[in-house]
Design a protein around this motif. Sequence first.
Motif, short mmCIF file in Angstrom:
data_model
loop_
_atom_site.label_atom_id
_atom_site.label_comp_id
_atom_site.label_asym_id
_atom_site.label_seq_id
_atom_site.Cartn_x
_atom_site.Cartn_y
_atom_site.Cartn_z
N SER A 194 0.81 -1.21 0.00
CA SER A 194 0.00 0.00 0.00
C SER A 194 0.85 1.27 0.00
CB SER A 194 -0.92 0.01 1.21
OG SER A 194 -0.14 -0.04 2.40
N ASP A 195 2.10 1.14 0.28
CA ASP A 195 2.90 2.37 0.17
C ASP A 195 4.36 2.06 -0.11
OD1 ASP A 195 4.10 1.63 2.52
OD2 ASP A 195 3.64 3.48 3.61
N TRP A 196 5.14 3.14 -0.23
CA TRP A 196 6.54 3.04 -0.64
C TRP A 196 7.36 2.17 0.31
CZ3 TRP A 196 9.39 4.47 -4.77
CH2 TRP A 196 10.78 4.54 -4.62
N SER A 197 7.10 2.32 1.61
CA SER A 197 7.93 1.56 2.55
C SER A 197 7.72 0.07 2.38
CB SER A 197 7.61 1.99 3.98
OG SER A 197 6.34 1.52 4.36
N GLN A 198 6.47 -0.28 2.09
CA GLN A 198 6.21 -1.71 1.89
C GLN A 198 6.79 -2.19 0.58
OE1 GLN A 198 1.97 -1.99 2.35
NE2 GLN A 198 2.13 -2.02 4.60
N LEU B 229 -0.52 -0.64 6.49
CA LEU B 229 0.01 0.69 6.82
C LEU B 229 -0.35 1.64 5.70
CD1 LEU B 229 1.86 2.44 8.70
CD2 LEU B 229 3.71 1.86 7.15
N TYR B 230 -1.02 2.71 6.04
CA TYR B 230 -1.39 3.70 5.02
C TYR B 230 -0.82 5.04 5.43
CZ TYR B 230 -4.24 -0.17 3.89
OH TYR B 230 -4.62 -1.43 3.59
N ASN B 231 0.14 5.46 4.65
CA ASN B 231 0.86 6.69 4.96
C ASN B 231 0.55 7.69 3.86
OD1 ASN B 231 2.71 8.65 5.63
ND2 ASN B 231 4.39 7.22 6.00
N TYR C 214 4.35 10.09 2.45
CA TYR C 214 5.47 9.26 2.82
C TYR C 214 6.70 10.08 3.18
CZ TYR C 214 8.79 5.42 2.54
OH TYR C 214 9.75 4.51 2.83
N VAL D 199 8.17 5.86 7.38
CA VAL D 199 8.30 4.84 8.42
C VAL D 199 7.74 3.52 7.88
CG1 VAL D 199 6.07 5.32 9.48
CG2 VAL D 199 7.95 4.43 10.88
N SER D 200 8.34 2.46 8.31
CA SER D 200 7.84 1.15 7.87
C SER D 200 6.93 0.58 8.95
CB SER D 200 9.01 0.20 7.60
OG SER D 200 9.64 -0.12 8.80
#
Lengths: 431, 599
Positions: free
Chosen positions: A254-258, B134-136, B139, B144-145
């Motif tokens: 769902s996001d960049w970190s993932q 996780l929904y950021n 970013y 953060v992870s």
Amino acid sequence: MKKFYLMLVLLVGMAVLAACSSGDEEASGGSSEGSSSVDTITAWAWDPAFNIAALEKAKEAYSGDGDFEVNIIENAQDDIIQKLNTGLSSGTTKGMPNIVLIEDYRAQSFLQAYPDAFHPLTDVINSNDFADYKIATTSFDGEQYGLPFDSGVAGLYVRTDYLEEAGYTPEDLTNITWDEYIEIGKKVKEATGKNMLTLDPNDLGQIRMMIQTNGSWYVDEDGSTPNLAGNESLEKAFETYKKMMDADIGKIVSDWSQFVGAFNSGDVASVPTGNWITPSIKQAADQSGKWAVVPMPRLDMEGAVNASNLGGSSWYILNVDGKEQAADFMLNTFGSNVDLYQTLVKDIGALGTYSAAAEGDAYAVEDEFFGGQQLLSDLSSWTDEIPGVNYGLHTYAIEDILVTGMQDYLNGTELKTVLENVQGQAEAQLK
Amino acid sequence: MKMKKKAFLILRNNSLFIKMFLIMMLSIVAVSLLITFSSIRMSSDLFMETFSISNTKALEQIEIRFEDYSFAIVNATNEVQNNGTIKKVLTQENTSAIETSKSYHDISRQIERIYPTVESYDTNMIVLGNNERLYNMNYSNWPVSWDVLRNHPITKYTINRPNTLLYQFMPSTSFNDKPMIVATKALMERSTGEIYGVLYFPILEEQWKGLYEGYTSTENEVLLVNRAGQIVSSNKEEMIGDKADELLALAEKVEDEGLEFKDVTISGTDYMLMSQYLPTYDMYLVNLVDKDAVLANLINTKEILLISLGIVLLAVIVVFLISRRITNSISRLVKQISTSAKHEFNRPVAETGGYEAKKIANAFNSMLNELQEYVGLVVQAQQKQRSAELMALQHQINPHFLYNTLASIKFMIQQGKKEKATDMIHALISLLQNALSNVDQTITVEQEIKDLKNYVLINQARYGEGIKVNFFISPDCLDYQLPKLILQPFIENAFFHAFNIQKEGFVQILVSEKGGNLLCEIVDNGDGMEIKGDHTKEDIKEKRHLFSGIGIRNVHERIQMLYGEEFGVEITSEIGNGTKVKVELPLQISAKPKEITSI
């Protein structure tokens, strides 16, 4: 005595008047001169590790005759877009930079909305010196406006060790179609339990890369008419995307970190994306030698090539005081300096789109992380094959609509219906 | 010593001026100092009061802004809490790729719909769920992870207080160099009490301070202090993250006691502290106003002091000049008056200076004039008295002299010395004529000598020719004037006293001009005498004398009275060698001495 004072007052008065009038002259003289030349040129960009750093290098490398300071200002990309829109729509040049970096997907919307606000570079740079596909997005109405900067050339980053486990070599993935890629993905998952790639349901970069392999885009050649319903490349890309989902070879993020976390932790066997991901891939030092980069898979269609693009940006010069100097600065650096590009790849890892730069030594370096592959020269050669498309005005607006359409499609709606719906929505919204 | 004396003299001469000037100067300085300081004090007090009022208003504005912010956060939180989709996705487990994809898509849509509530504050929004959900939203705000956030202290803290919206401070050590304020809320299923996620609203401190930054300046600081006494946000960047328990205590006190403001001293600087408790944040909004710095901007104390100093200086100079002018004329007057005794009160004082001084000098001068007049009158009266005395004396011709002389003449006639008797009578007549005429008159030397010769003749006729008298008169002196009967007493003296032991001798009379004076000498070679201190000799009244009252002492006084002190009689004598009398007189040709005419 009284007379003396009177004289004094008169003298002082005259002196003040004289000073005022001479001041006026100076001021007017200054402003007329200022229209052609300034002391400082300002440049806006957003990434301190990447494009800001590149500007700093360019500033160091500048060897022209111009006598000016280059003032580099970091702004968030969203801020740059907002400030440009606010400034240019109000017609004021006050507070506007001389040089601004604009993402290629958004460039056309600016060029079309404010054609007079940008300084044409047709006579300044030679378009043929740069990757072809960049020219389409940085020019408008026959005039070249942008100076192409970083390449968004995409590659398929693969884990050689996982492939090997499933009985494949990188060569088996070279110049394949997406269908073939899915088949391999299934095998890999079977053998290793790892997903083949990550997919973000809210980011259709995957779709964009797919359709560009066939020279297609969300909009027509005119850059504004949505080209969704009946777009065969898009249909094919949607089908392929659904196949991947059905095959369950995609890890949903769902996001960049993932996204980054997935390949850094070894959860996926490949990453199809723009070359700018290289530094992130290399973050996992323990995976050194386990990676290779092969050309992007192509759509299984006539005319599709194994080269695509994701992201990338270009420099633009605003039509404000000091534009000649700014143009001189850009031509002297990003427009002609091969050595600068060598420095950029070596020190920053920024891959430019200046074709002549690919001949340089820095491009031929063998990258041990990627098993000794000459990554940069490979990427450069793929750059030249990227089909040029007009990204047009509405890339992100249309994608917002498409994201929902994709969910409908994945959950069983007829593809034709989905695309017709999406086309209808886009036309209604963007009119 | 001399210097000291001189300085003392100057001091004494100027004492009036010094006293006057010092008093005036002291008063001017005192008045201006008092006015200056009281006006500075008053204006600064007034300013601080209005400043505190306007700052209280500013604090209220800031509070409203913070409330707005918190309202936005609460709104977004409520929306997230009440959103079934979000709850469903966060609690979802083990689904197919397509289902996951759909739920990711759905939750993104929901969050994107809610996000604009807080987006305008540049606040990020992060939703953390189980199963790596996780929904950021931004970013770059906080990259953060899931793992890191799940185990982050602020997450644990939040989960322990599931019912409260917490504002937590993340110091700059977190992930970038910028401190953040994170609003957190645990997402809890109300019916079961199960926590299914955590909601975060991180905002960079530098953005958060935008809520109050417009109201601040270097001397007007705003700080947010949380319950732990930590400075969470401040327009002074270096203070962010510092522990400030002292400040917290002060803020609590101000808030508890309901004070408008409180004057405090923090690390040596005087501040005006205003405080406002923000209940939703559980923080104190503290406003510190650096009094000195604020006042330095308002009141240029230096300039005011300079101005009053200038005024004082000007006034002192003016006072100096004016009082100098006034006292100068007075002290000059005093000086002149005090020395006027030396000039026998006949020198008028200068009528200068101010009106008063002029008047005084004028009065003094007219007083002097009158004094002069009266002195003149007294002198005149004395002179009149003197000459009256002389006249009276002159008229007292000794009857014994006349008797003796006439007796001598009778004997001559009896002896038949007719011629001699006739001469004697002539001489007596001439002598009496002169003696009885006005004593004031001067006569020529020639006349005087003639009288003397007559007198000598009479005496020689009576007492024989034992005593010879010689006259040595310089011819050019014959016309000079001299007072009547000036020399006669000395010759008489010689006749009757000089030759008591030796019966014979001579008397010489010399008249000459010497050094511009008329010098008459009467020299005898008789017995001589002792000079008793005074150069005049005690008169011995005798019947043989022509006048009973005129003595040689009178002669000296008379001369001095007529001609001044440089003239007079000098007698030198030696026992056995005779006596020498010197009479010095001015050379006079005119008829009478002036002084006598005026009487």
